[in-house]
Design a protein around this motif. Structure first.
Motif, PDB file in Angstrom:
ATOM      1  N   GLU A  86       4.906  -2.960  50.731  1.00  0.00           N
ATOM      2  CA  GLU A  86       4.746  -3.851  51.892  1.00  0.00           C
ATOM      3  C   GLU A  86       4.979  -5.343  51.733  1.00  0.00           C
ATOM      4  O   GLU A  86       5.647  -5.768  52.621  1.00  0.00           O
ATOM      5  CB  GLU A  86       3.330  -3.539  52.400  1.00  0.00           C
ATOM      6  CG  GLU A  86       2.996  -4.532  53.629  1.00  0.00           C
ATOM      7  CD  GLU A  86       1.370  -4.508  53.808  1.00  0.00           C
ATOM      8  OE1 GLU A  86       0.752  -5.055  54.827  1.00  0.00           O
ATOM      9  OE2 GLU A  86       0.533  -3.567  53.031  1.00  0.00           O
ATOM     10  N   THR A  87       4.306  -5.629  50.473  1.00  0.00           N
ATOM     11  CA  THR A  87       5.022  -6.873  50.100  1.00  0.00           C
ATOM     12  C   THR A  87       5.305  -6.911  48.596  1.00  0.00           C
ATOM     13  O   THR A  87       4.618  -6.155  47.999  1.00  0.00           O
ATOM     14  CB  THR A  87       3.892  -8.023  50.115  1.00  0.00           C
ATOM     15  OG1 THR A  87       2.785  -7.717  49.642  1.00  0.00           O
ATOM     16  CG2 THR A  87       3.349  -8.356  51.615  1.00  0.00           C
ATOM     17  N   LEU A  88       6.421  -7.622  48.242  1.00  0.00           N
ATOM     18  CA  LEU A  88       6.553  -7.825  46.871  1.00  0.00           C
ATOM     19  C   LEU A  88       6.680  -9.180  46.260  1.00  0.00           C
ATOM     20  O   LEU A  88       7.553 -10.198  46.909  1.00  0.00           O
ATOM     21  CB  LEU A  88       8.297  -7.230  46.564  1.00  0.00           C
ATOM     22  CG  LEU A  88       8.754  -7.301  45.073  1.00  0.00           C
ATOM     23  CD1 LEU A  88       7.700  -6.614  44.138  1.00  0.00           C
ATOM     24  CD2 LEU A  88      10.129  -6.712  45.199  1.00  0.00           C
ATOM     25  N   THR A  89       5.947  -9.591  45.480  1.00  0.00           N
ATOM     26  CA  THR A  89       5.662 -10.753  44.824  1.00  0.00           C
ATOM     27  C   THR A  89       6.097 -10.816  43.383  1.00  0.00           C
ATOM     28  O   THR A  89       5.688 -10.029  42.662  1.00  0.00           O
ATOM     29  CB  THR A  89       4.209 -11.501  44.765  1.00  0.00           C
ATOM     30  OG1 THR A  89       3.747 -11.317  46.220  1.00  0.00           O
ATOM     31  CG2 THR A  89       4.114 -12.702  44.260  1.00  0.00           C
ATOM     32  N   ILE A  90       7.141 -11.612  43.089  1.00  0.00           N
ATOM     33  CA  ILE A  90       7.634 -11.826  41.744  1.00  0.00           C
ATOM     34  C   ILE A  90       7.454 -13.416  41.391  1.00  0.00           C
ATOM     35  O   ILE A  90       8.177 -14.185  42.082  1.00  0.00           O
ATOM     36  CB  ILE A  90       9.050 -11.456  41.614  1.00  0.00           C
ATOM     37  CG1 ILE A  90       9.347  -9.809  42.058  1.00  0.00           C
ATOM     38  CG2 ILE A  90       9.573 -11.439  40.163  1.00  0.00           C
ATOM     39  CD1 ILE A  90      10.928  -9.705  42.490  1.00  0.00           C
ATOM     40  N   ALA A  91       6.740 -13.440  40.111  1.00  0.00           N
ATOM     41  CA  ALA A  91       6.758 -14.736  39.718  1.00  0.00           C
ATOM     42  C   ALA A  91       6.176 -14.887  38.263  1.00  0.00           C
ATOM     43  O   ALA A  91       5.707 -13.837  37.702  1.00  0.00           O
ATOM     44  CB  ALA A  91       5.382 -15.513  40.498  1.00  0.00           C
ATOM     45  N   ILE A  92       6.310 -15.985  37.671  1.00  0.00           N
ATOM     46  CA  ILE A  92       5.859 -16.108  36.208  1.00  0.00           C
ATOM     47  C   ILE A  92       4.291 -16.339  36.099  1.00  0.00           C
ATOM     48  O   ILE A  92       3.472 -15.588  35.482  1.00  0.00           O
ATOM     49  CB  ILE A  92       6.611 -17.192  35.448  1.00  0.00           C
ATOM     50  CG1 ILE A  92       7.983 -16.859  35.481  1.00  0.00           C
ATOM     51  CG2 ILE A  92       5.935 -17.324  34.140  1.00  0.00           C
ATOM     52  CD1 ILE A  92       8.919 -17.775  34.616  1.00  0.00           C
ATOM     53  N   ASN A  93       3.784 -17.155  37.139  1.00  0.00           N
ATOM     54  CA  ASN A  93       2.374 -17.510  37.238  1.00  0.00           C
ATOM     55  C   ASN A  93       1.956 -16.830  38.488  1.00  0.00           C
ATOM     56  O   ASN A  93       2.440 -17.255  39.633  1.00  0.00           O
ATOM     57  CB  ASN A  93       2.123 -19.142  37.172  1.00  0.00           C
ATOM     58  CG  ASN A  93       2.488 -19.740  36.048  1.00  0.00           C
ATOM     59  OD1 ASN A  93       2.114 -19.224  35.015  1.00  0.00           O
ATOM     60  ND2 ASN A  93       3.248 -20.715  36.299  1.00  0.00           N
ATOM     61  N   ILE A  94       1.001 -15.823  38.398  1.00  0.00           N
ATOM     62  CA  ILE A  94       0.613 -14.914  39.532  1.00  0.00           C
ATOM     63  C   ILE A  94      -0.663 -14.908  39.217  1.00  0.00           C
ATOM     64  O   ILE A  94      -1.332 -14.767  38.355  1.00  0.00           O
ATOM     65  CB  ILE A  94       1.666 -13.599  39.524  1.00  0.00           C
ATOM     66  CG1 ILE A  94       1.466 -13.190  40.871  1.00  0.00           C
ATOM     67  CG2 ILE A  94       1.083 -12.746  38.649  1.00  0.00           C
ATOM     68  CD1 ILE A  94       2.591 -11.962  41.072  1.00  0.00           C
ATOM     69  N   ASP A  95      -1.439 -14.678  40.484  1.00  0.00           N
ATOM     70  CA  ASP A  95      -3.112 -14.605  40.252  1.00  0.00           C
ATOM     71  C   ASP A  95      -3.200 -13.018  40.516  1.00  0.00           C
ATOM     72  O   ASP A  95      -2.839 -12.347  41.218  1.00  0.00           O
ATOM     73  CB  ASP A  95      -3.718 -14.968  41.841  1.00  0.00           C
ATOM     74  CG  ASP A  95      -3.719 -16.521  41.589  1.00  0.00           C
ATOM     75  OD1 ASP A  95      -3.748 -17.408  40.607  1.00  0.00           O
ATOM     76  OD2 ASP A  95      -3.797 -17.106  42.763  1.00  0.00           O
ATOM     77  N   THR A  96      -3.653 -12.311  39.207  1.00  0.00           N
ATOM     78  CA  THR A  96      -3.809 -11.120  39.135  1.00  0.00           C
ATOM     79  C   THR A  96      -5.051 -10.672  39.741  1.00  0.00           C
ATOM     80  O   THR A  96      -6.057 -11.186  39.750  1.00  0.00           O
ATOM     81  CB  THR A  96      -3.733 -10.654  37.670  1.00  0.00           C
ATOM     82  OG1 THR A  96      -4.764 -11.435  37.013  1.00  0.00           O
ATOM     83  CG2 THR A  96      -2.248 -10.970  36.866  1.00  0.00           C
TER      84      THR A  96
END
Length: 102
Positions: free
Chosen positions: A72-82
């Motif tokens: 539905e959403t795809l977030t790709i990052a180095i710093n991400i709130d897990t």
């Protein structure tokens, strides 16, 4: 006669990138099967890249992840709130988080 191997046609970088994508897609599909979530149902997907190179590879191949993981959403990052409650998978260069609802 057997085909001859042509080393000049071998692309180690492309092979490494494809392996990452295949591993990610397989991991997401395995998690979906484990929690009985059909591929037709859209899910939230978070990917934490371990370095800039992996981040660039994932962003440039975002369409494949969207097509074969159906987020539905795809977030790709180095710093991400897990998320606190999520199914996770670790692949070479990245971690995948699929938040659990409810």
């Amino acid at each position: 006669s057997w085909p001859n191997v042509r080393e000049e046609l071998s692309d180690e970088v492309a092979a490494k990138e494809m392996k990452l994508l295949v591993d990610m897609i397989r991991s997401v599909r395995n998690i979906r099967a484990e929690v009985q979530t059909p591929m037709s149902k859209k899910i939230k997907m978070l990917v934490k890249a371990h370095d800039e190179s992996t981040l660039k590879t994932l962003e440039s191949n975002r369409a494949y992840l969207e097509r074969f993981c159906n987020p539905e959403t795809l977030t790709i990052a180095i710093n991400i709130d897990t998320p606190e409650k999520a199914m996770t998978a670790v692949v070479t260069g990245a971690e995948i988080f699929l938040p659990l609802e409810g």
